[in-house]
Every structure is written in structure tokens, then in C-alpha cells.
Design a protein around this motif. Sequence first.
Motif, short mmCIF file in Angstrom:
data_model
loop_
_atom_site.label_atom_id
_atom_site.label_comp_id
_atom_site.label_asym_id
_atom_site.label_seq_id
_atom_site.Cartn_x
_atom_site.Cartn_y
_atom_site.Cartn_z
N GLU A 104 12.14 -2.02 -14.35
CA GLU A 104 12.44 -2.55 -14.56
C GLU A 104 13.19 -2.16 -12.73
O GLU A 104 13.40 -3.25 -11.96
N ARG A 105 14.32 -1.83 -13.45
CA ARG A 105 15.23 -1.09 -12.80
C ARG A 105 14.78 -0.77 -11.80
O ARG A 105 15.12 -0.72 -10.21
N LEU A 106 13.38 0.75 -11.52
CA LEU A 106 12.92 0.70 -10.43
C LEU A 106 11.92 0.20 -9.73
O LEU A 106 12.18 0.22 -8.73
N TRP A 107 11.73 -1.73 -10.44
CA TRP A 107 10.97 -2.15 -9.44
C TRP A 107 12.27 -2.94 -8.82
O TRP A 107 11.81 -3.14 -7.22
N GLN A 108 13.21 -3.38 -8.91
CA GLN A 108 14.04 -3.73 -8.82
C GLN A 108 14.40 -2.86 -7.47
O GLN A 108 14.96 -3.65 -6.61
N GLN A 109 14.49 -1.59 -7.27
CA GLN A 109 14.86 -0.02 -6.78
C GLN A 109 13.65 -0.88 -5.66
O GLN A 109 14.51 -0.72 -4.04
N PHE A 110 12.67 -0.70 -6.12
CA PHE A 110 11.90 -0.73 -4.41
C PHE A 110 11.88 -2.47 -3.82
O PHE A 110 11.08 -2.24 -2.75
N PHE A 111 11.77 -3.18 -4.60
CA PHE A 111 12.02 -4.99 -3.66
C PHE A 111 13.28 -4.99 -2.71
O PHE A 111 13.50 -5.35 -2.21
N SER A 112 14.38 -4.32 -3.13
CA SER A 112 15.26 -4.00 -2.07
C SER A 112 15.19 -3.13 -1.15
O SER A 112 16.14 -4.17 -0.28
N ASP A 113 14.36 -1.77 -0.90
CA ASP A 113 13.87 -1.81 0.07
C ASP A 113 13.10 -0.95 -0.27
O ASP A 113 12.62 0.80 0.18
N PRO A 114 11.30 -1.58 0.22
CA PRO A 114 10.27 -1.15 0.36
C PRO A 114 10.24 -0.06 1.29
O PRO A 114 8.97 1.08 0.90
N SER A 115 10.74 0.03 1.88
CA SER A 115 10.68 0.95 2.88
C SER A 115 10.62 2.98 2.89
O SER A 115 10.09 3.43 3.87
N GLN A 116 11.26 3.08 1.65
CA GLN A 116 12.04 4.10 0.84
C GLN A 116 10.92 4.38 0.06
O GLN A 116 10.73 5.46 -0.05
N TRP A 117 9.87 4.01 0.17
CA TRP A 117 8.45 4.06 -0.71
C TRP A 117 6.87 4.73 -0.20
O TRP A 117 7.47 3.88 0.61
N ARG A 118 6.21 5.30 -0.40
CA ARG A 118 4.90 5.74 0.22
C ARG A 118 3.96 4.82 -1.05
O ARG A 118 3.49 5.25 -2.13
N ASP A 119 3.19 4.15 -0.13
CA ASP A 119 2.18 2.84 -0.81
C ASP A 119 1.27 4.21 -1.02
O ASP A 119 0.00 5.26 0.04
N ALA A 120 0.55 4.89 -2.19
CA ALA A 120 -0.47 5.67 -2.22
C ALA A 120 -1.42 5.70 -2.65
O ALA A 120 -2.67 5.98 -3.37
N ARG A 121 -1.59 3.96 -3.04
CA ARG A 121 -3.09 2.85 -3.48
C ARG A 121 -4.42 3.92 -3.03
O ARG A 121 -5.35 3.65 -3.67
N PHE A 122 -4.15 4.01 -1.67
CA PHE A 122 -5.58 4.31 -0.89
C PHE A 122 -5.80 5.52 -0.80
O PHE A 122 -6.89 5.23 -0.84
#
Length: 1281
Positions: free
Chosen positions: A62-80
Amino acid sequence: MAGGGGVLCWSPNHHLFLFYSDGVLSSSSSSSSSSVRPPMAAAQNSPTSTLDQDRQAAARVERLWQQFFSDPSQWRDARFDKGNPEAPDFKHKTARKSLWINNRFSPSWLQEKLATLTLQAPQQAASPSSSSLSTSQISSSPASRTKQLWEEFFSDPSQWWDTRSDKKNPKFPDFKHKTAKKALWIHNRLNPPWVHARLAAMVEGQQQGQSGSSTPESAGRVVRTEQLWKEFFSDPSQWWDNRFIKKSPKYPDFKHKSTHEGLWIEGWLTPDWVKAKMTTMPLVQIQSDGGLTSWSPDLNVSKLCQEGRLKEALHMVELMVQQNIQAPINTYACLLKWCTRKKALAEGKQVHALMIQSGLDSDIFLGNILVDMYAKCGSVFEAREVFDAMPEHNVFSWTAIISAYADHGQGEEAIILYQQMQQTGIVPDKVAFVVVLKACSRIAALEQGKQLHSDIIRSGFESDLIVGNTLIDMYAKCGCIEGARGVFNKLNERDVVSWNAMIAGYAQQGLAEEALAMYEQMKQEGVQPDNVTYLVLLKACASTAALEQGKQLHAHIIRSGFELDVSVGSALVDMYAKCGHIEHARQVFDNMSERNVVSWNAMMTGYAQQRLGKDALDLYEQMKEEGVQPDNVTYVVLLKACANIAAMEQGKLLHSHIIRSGFEADVIVGNTLVDMYAKCGSIKDACEVFNKMNERNVVSWNAMLAGYAQQGLGKDALALYEQMKQEGVQPDNVTYPVLLKACASIAALEQGKQLHSHIIRSGFESNVIVGSALVDMYAKCGRIKKAHKVFNNMHERNVVSWNALIAGYAYEGLCMEALDLYEQMKQEGMQPDNVTYVVLLKACARVASLEQGKQLHSDIIASGLENDASVGNTLVDMYAKCGCIEMACEVFNKINERNVVSWNAMIGGYAQQGLGKEALALYEQMKQEGVQPDNVTYVVLVNACARTEALEEGKQLHSDVIRSGFESDVIVGSALVDMYAKCGCIEHARQMFNKMSAPDVASWNALIAGYAQQGLGKEALALYDQMKQEGVQPDSVTYVVLLKACASIAALEQGKQLHSHIVRRGFELDVIVGSAIVDMYAKCGCIEDAREVFDNLHERDVVAWNAMIAGSAQQGRGKEALTLLEQMQSKGTKPNASTYIGVLTACSRSGLVDEGCRLFDSMCNNHGVTPTVDHYACMVDLLCRAGRLADAEDFINKMPIQPNAVVWMTLLAAARIHHNVEIGRRTFDCVVKLEPKNAAAYVLLSNIYAEAGRRDEVAKIRQQMKTAGLNKNAWVQLDRS
């Protein structure tokens, strides 16, 4: 649950993996140990975990998801673009963090939150008409794409490779498109639900020769494939067998020689009956016209070996031999080389047997390879057997057998073989020279190495670069750095290996500055350092703690791009750790992109060396969580860490891990286990491990011997040494120091002398470590002259040798001699270390030599050791024991890092000076500063309370001891017993004693002493009998205490019985016990028995002389006491204050006034003894007994110190005897000023007045007594007068 908050789960393809609470997963499958897997549906198959552990994992996610939503630009979308459906959906761009949408620990609000968030889709997946997609749209795209690919697959399966049976990693796809970059996985969470049914139907259709779900074209291929297999089995000779030489699973197993059509045994179109047919087909069927035309055995065997299928390759050759097919020599050579590479001795022996069957055992080419195989697989004996059986030898044969002995530490034999080779006329080649030079390096055979150098020059190989580099290495490892530099300078061509060898030579000799200078020269000459260069240099910096140079190297490493090299990174960690900068080491470790077991070991070693055992153990848990398998070095390091901090429980846990990992049989691990248990105080567990060891080397025996020695079990250590010799294990230079330490610990002089003889015969006397241990043993056994003789005969002396001799003099109380040695040590250029100063400061403290202590303090400041914790603590102790408490405080306040030992030293200083309140105040401050008291703290404080009879404070400390959990500590318990006894609470002392689970001899002594001090001699003797009944052996202190008890109640018979026990136990030679026996007989009135014991003492100290003098004084033998004093001085024993009290008492009781006065003057003026109030009291008594009351009064009035009540009472008693009213009255006034309620003074003065007939004065005295409130007993005495 796994350590660190992980949950064990099963992936869809049934591979066990570990899911951590931060989303990182680690697979247990060997083929995918470095991969990560999402939890997906694995939760349903996961083992049951506790609710708390699940909550921790969910909270982390849950803490990791909160970090994700606080700044999604710091995460790479690897689903595709993820190739593996089990890979994460989002990965952090900088940190090691990953997230999966379908994670069973995902928060309930996730999907709703994702639906409201707009993310930038990758370009290749984006719609042409939209630059951004909603999360719900993006989420459906991968599933749609997967469905589309499966439809393409079922429309024409022939366009796809079926890799299910060939793939070696579960991450690889099950089907790959032959032309496009497309892949499909059967077990994919994005697959349509109908995939499995369609696949099953397709396979069923193939088996029936038709496919309801495939095209007629694909059905035709199934029929054609079956037809080709039938053609193959009708005539295999028309097909090429590519199974063992093909480089890709895409290539066919069999290929037709003319049509070039291919067949795959594991192909998905292959009929089921093919595999069964293949297993029954003999090997010889794949031949034509008696020749191996369809395949090459060399290629087949080589291919199988390369694929790790050594046993299959061996089986192939066995079949050939059975069918009388002669395999080429290269086939056997290939097998032997792979056996060597894999250390497969059993398979190598089978190849040897096949060679014998084929008649190839006499082939010199194969013989050489066979010798090499046996040697490198660890069987030198069989290598020699093969070598000796060879009909002829060439240079390769000799080189192989020489290398065998050299690699197994038998350098002497290797050199002998080299000489034999020359005698047979075989000319060595450069490989032979390199091998023999390495043998010389391993055993430091410099002379033989020089001879080889001459042979090399004659052979013309000196200019060869490889030979030259090996020569440099040989000279360096033999300690001849000049010879190494000479070879280096003569090399026409120098490569990086040459420079590395020279740099390593300097580093090995501890010449770090020269090594770094060589590195600079290397760069100036344009030679680029490699990773080995940096490894060698970092090791040099680590060995000399050259931190600044190490930091510079770190900067060079970064510029050279070697920071990413795992071995260099590990060496950097090691260097920083050994330089004491554990934070820098951890920083390098955390920044390493790749870490192997060596890296982890280096970091754990750093923690262990800094005595941060807990941090080392925590890192071990992290290591396991990251999937890195510990090796034997890991366990050795961790066990040493446990030993350093006496962490027995963690050590036992590691032991269980070692058993599960299969390292228990490792001799090094076994030795360290023995050492760990011994240092943790569990000699029983150490013995158990030692006895279970299948293989024991000299290190194993040394570890066990050291364990006994450390626990004070010297006799057991010596018995084990005898067993060691009986089993044929030769002691080494470590064995003897350990045994000498054991002898020193129990003062076993005779056994120490025997060991000295063994050492001389073994040739270890010249070893500096052994020599230092001999000095220490003789010194601790009280033979300081012999210790000095051994020291003078040492060819080489180091700081340890000097420290041992200085300590010997210090322990004997010969402080000046110890200081003289210290000066000599400096004059000879030997730099004192912290141990030197600790020993000398303790010597100064023992004899209260403040001036010398101050001089040492100055030297310590000059040498830069003032900040050393042990030196600082000892300085505090020295100043305190010398009575200079202010300086002790000053040093204490200047210590940068005060540990519990520092506080104990300062508290002990206050306690020794009788400043109990200050000691307790410092104890409170210690707790406020967060320093936890240890058992020594409580012992010091409790002893301080005992010394000042501070019962209430002692009781408060007892409460603190209970709360701290130290009440069960036998040393603390004994101190509490002693405190209560000395404070007069013998019942409390007995209660405390009874609470102790296993009281030792010190505990019994404390209680016995308590009874004796309270005048309860009978109870003390009864306790002694109980002590013996419970199997506790009395020591010298026990007998001294009991003898004092007998003396206090004049229990002569019990004293005689004790004397008999002492003789039987061998304690009569103990000088303290002997003195106590003399004192007991003297105080019991048996002066003749006292004299007999005294005359039979082998050694007489000042206490023995004092006891005899006091006994003579008690019996009124004044002249005999004076004679004893003269004898004492003539024997070289210096009288002390107690001696003169005894002699003055003797003079007083014998009426020897002039002699007494002369002795008093001599004591003050000639012998440097400062008179105490007791000495003045003796002089007053001497004058009073002679009737010289006026002189006595005048003497008291001229005393340089304040007279106490005892002195005045002596004069008052004399005034009564001699009826001197005036002196009596004046003396009485002085007494009541000091002690207003001294009833005896009133009674004596009243008697003086009564005897003088002055009844009025008697009445006044009575009235004064009433006013003073004296008790009725005094009134009774007054009435009687």
C-alpha cells in the motif's frame, strides 16, 4: 514466511518463489534464480502465513502504491513491452521497486484510483488518434493483443516454433513466430479462456491424423511428418544425425542427405511412437558400410560434454567399446579434459578403464592428460601411479606430474621431480619452468628459485614474458623484493601482468607506498591497469590501513570504469572496512549493481572485524532474502562474529544452517565452529563438534586446545595435546603458543619446561610468536629470570615479545624494572603499542607510582594513543589507584567514546578512594547517558558499599541488579553475599547465597568470610564442611579465611585440622596460606608451631614475617621480635607499616623502651615509612607501660597528625594505673572532645578520683554522665568503682 517479511508462493508454472512485502520476488528455481515473478493467482497455493505477516506485506504494498500515485512520472509503465507476463506492471526509474496490479496484497481502493488516473502510454501501443489513454483502456489492450496472437497461431501453427520441450528457462515463451517477433505463453493470465481447450483439441486431431481446429494444409504436414519418420527408420544411413552438433533447437535432429528435409524428435508434429522406437534402436544402426558415416564420435562426445552431459558422453564411448568400435584418441582426450574441468574423478576413472580395455593406456599423449586429470581431481597418488607406469616420458609428462605435486602443496617433491627430469636428459620448456617456479613460490624456496633462474638464463627463456612474470612473482613471494625488481627491470617487454606481479610483491611485503609508486609509474609508461591491478592495490591499502590512498584509488577506479566490476567492488568494500570506515564500506556495497557471495562476505567481514556482530548477522538474513547462497567463507565469518560478541544462540542457529547447507563436513567451517563454541564458553558443544569431524587437521586441534586454554582448563589442554601426538598430528607454531598459554593459566611450570624441550626439538624456538609465548609462560609461572633469559636468546623480537617480558616484571610488582625495559625497548627502535602502555600503567597503579604514571601519560600523548579506548580506561584506573582522582576525572572527561569499561574504571576509582556517594552518582549519570551497566559495574559498586558498610545503598543496588537480570551472575551474586556480610547482615548474605543456582568457590569464600568477620568461627567451619560435601573444592582464599576464623576464636584444634587439609591439597607452598598458618598458630598461643611452619616456608613475604613478629609480640617475646626484624631485613624483605606496629608492640610488652624509640625514629628517617595513628598509639603505650606518662603526654601533643580517642585512652588508662590525677583529668577532656559519649573514659576518670579520695569529683563525673545520657551499663561500672 521467509525472513524479512516475505511470503512463499507458487507461480503459475509451479515454480516456488518468495514474494517480499515491497513487491520484489525471488524464484527458487535454479534456472531462473535472477528473475522476478508477480504473485498473480499464486496466493491460492501459498503456504499458510500468519495474520501479522500478511498485514506487514499489505502495508508495504500500500505504501508503494501511495508513492506511485504521488508522482507517477517516476515510474515506468512496463505493461506494454514486458516479454514475460509475470514481469511487473510498473517499475521505479531509479530505485529497486516494482508493482503488479493483480497482487493479492494490493489495496482495495486501487482499481478505483487507477480508473481516475491518466497515464502516458508508450508510443508503440498508443492509438494514432490519441496521445493519452485512460487506465481502463490501457488495461484491456494487452489482453486484446494476446487474444489476437492466439487467433493467428491457431489459423496457421506451422508459422510458429514449438519451444516447450527445448526451453531451459520457464521465462522463455512456449511458441515463437518464425519470422516476426511474436511470442506466446500457455500459462499467461492474459490468455483467453478457450486457449487450453483449442490446444487440447489440436493435439487430439494430430494423433488421429486430422485436426478439427487446423487447416487441411496443417493436417497434410502431420501426415508427411509421419511418412518421413517411417523412411528414416527404414534406412537411417540416408540421414545426417545433427543431435550432438546443432547449435540451436531450431535446427533439425536428422536431415535427409539428398532432399534436406528435417525431423525433430521433440517436434509437436512428431508421432508418439517415434520416441519409443528411438530408445530401442541400437547405436550401430546409425552406420553404413561399417563406417561411422552419419556422425562423428569426436563431435558427439564434445557436444555432450559442452552441454554438461558428461555421463551420456561416457555412455556413448562405453557402447562403442562394447560393440568393438575403436573410438579415436581425441575422443578419450576430450572426455579426460572435461573430467578435469568438472573435477569428476569417478568418471575419469571410468575413462581410464575404457582406455585400458581399448589398449590405449600406453599412449603417451593420453597418459599425460590422464596424469593431469588425476592431479587436478585431487588424487596425486593415482597421478603418480599412471606416470610411473608410462613406458616413456616427455617434457609434457614431467610437467604434468610436477604440476600435480606443486598444486597440492608438495613443493619439495615437485622440485625433486624437476631435478630428476633434468637427470634423464629431458630439456624443460617454458611451461615446465613456470610450473616449478610456482612450486618454489608456494613453499618460499628462494635458493631453489635462484637455481631455476640460472637454468632459465641458460635455456634462453629469460626474455619470455610469461617466464619473466612468474620469476617476478616467485622472488616477491619468497620475500626477495630486490630480486623481483631486478627481473622486472630486465624485461624487454612488460605487460599489465608484469606490473601486477611487481605491485603485488610490494603489497605482500607490506610496502604499500612502493606499490602505489609503482602504480603511478605504470600509468606514466602508458600501461592501462586492469581489475587485478586495482585488486592488489586495494589489498595493500587494506593491509596497512592506508585510507587516503584507498580513496584516491577509488576515484581512479571510477574514472577507469572498473567500479562495476564485482571483484573490484568487493575489494573496495574490504578496504574501507579494514580501514575502519564501515559506513563507506556499506555505501560502496549498497551502490554495487551486481553483488556476488564474495561481496556479501567482504561486508560481513567488515562488520565482524569492527565487532558489530549483530549487523553482520542482519546482513546475512538480507543476503538470504536476496537469494544469494552462502558459502563456507560466509559461515566462517559469521561464526567469528558470534565468537567476538559471545552470541551463543545465534551461533547455534548458524550451526543448524550449516548442517542443512552441507558445510558441516568442511574442515575450515568445523574448526571455526569449535572456536565459536569455545569462545562462547560452551566447551561441551566445542568437544561435540570436534569429535564429530571426519577430517581433523592441526588447525582443528589448535582450536580445541585454545578452547580449553581460554576456559582455564589447562590440564585438559595438555591431555588433548598428548592425544594429538598419539594420533600422529604434528604441532605447529600455533599449537605451542596455545599450550604455553594453558600452562601459564594454571602455573604449570614443569609442563611448560617439557613443552620448551619439545619446541627446541621441533625447531620452533626461533619463531618469534613461540618465543614470545615462552617468555610469557615463564613470567606468569613466577620465573622472571628464566623469562628474561629466553627473551635475550631470541634472534628476533617484536612488540609482543617486549610486552610479555614487561608484563612479567609488572605482575611481580617490579615496576622500576618494567619501566627500565620500556626505555630499553624505545632505545632499540621498537615502537610501543597500546598493550605496552596498558601493562605499564597497571604496574604503576599496582605500586601507586604516580610520577612514573604521569611520565607514561606524556609518552602516550606523544605517540598519539591517548584516544585509544583501552589506554584511556587504564589511565583513569591508574590515576584513581594512585589517589589522584582529579586527574582520573580529567582523563575520563576527555575520552571521545566512553564505553562501559571507561565508566567502570571511573566508578572503581571513586570506590577505591572511599567516595561511595560519588561512585553512585556517576552510576546514575552513566545510565542517563544510555550506557548499560554490566556485571563489572555492579561488582565495583557493590564492593564500594561493602567497603563503606553502606547497607541501604547496597540494597538499592541489589534491586537494580535484579531488574537488569544480573542476579544469576555468579560474580555479582558473590559480591552481594560479601556486601551483606561486611555490612553485618549475615542473614541477608545467607539468603542471597541460597538463591544462587551454582555458587562457585568465590561465593562460598564470601559467606565463610562473612561468618568469620562476625566472630562466628564455628559457623564458618561448618560452612566449610558443607562446601566440601557439595563437591566444591576449596582454594587458597578459602583456607586463608578459615585460618583467620580459627585465629579469631583461638580454635587451635580446628586450625590443626585445616593445616592437615592444606598439606594434602598442596597449598602449604602458597606464601599467603603459609603466612595465615603462621598467624593462626601465633594467635592461638602456639609460637613454637608457628615458628616451625615459618621456618619451612619456601618463600617468605612481608606478611609471613609480620605474622611471626606479631606472634612473638603477643607472647611478650620482644627480643625475638627484634631478631626477626633484623633477619627480615637481611633477607631483603622490606618492612612495611604493619611490621613496625608488630615490633613496637613487642617492645612495649617487653619493656624495651629505648629499642622501641630507636625503631620509631629509624622507621621515619631511614626506612621511609610514614607513621600512622596506630604507630603513635604503640609509642604512647610503650612510654605509658614504662611509667613515663609526662613523656607520653608530651609525645601526643607533638604528634604531626590528629590523635584519635584510642591514643588518649591509652594515656588515660596509664594515668589510672599510676594514679596521676592531673594527667588523667587533661587526658579525659581530650577524649570527650572527640567522643562525648565514651563511657569508658568517664569510668576511668571516676576511678582515678575515687582512688585519690576525691568523692566530690566522683559525684561530678556521675552528674556529667547523666547529662551525656550514658546507658545503665556505664552506671553499673561506675557504682562498682
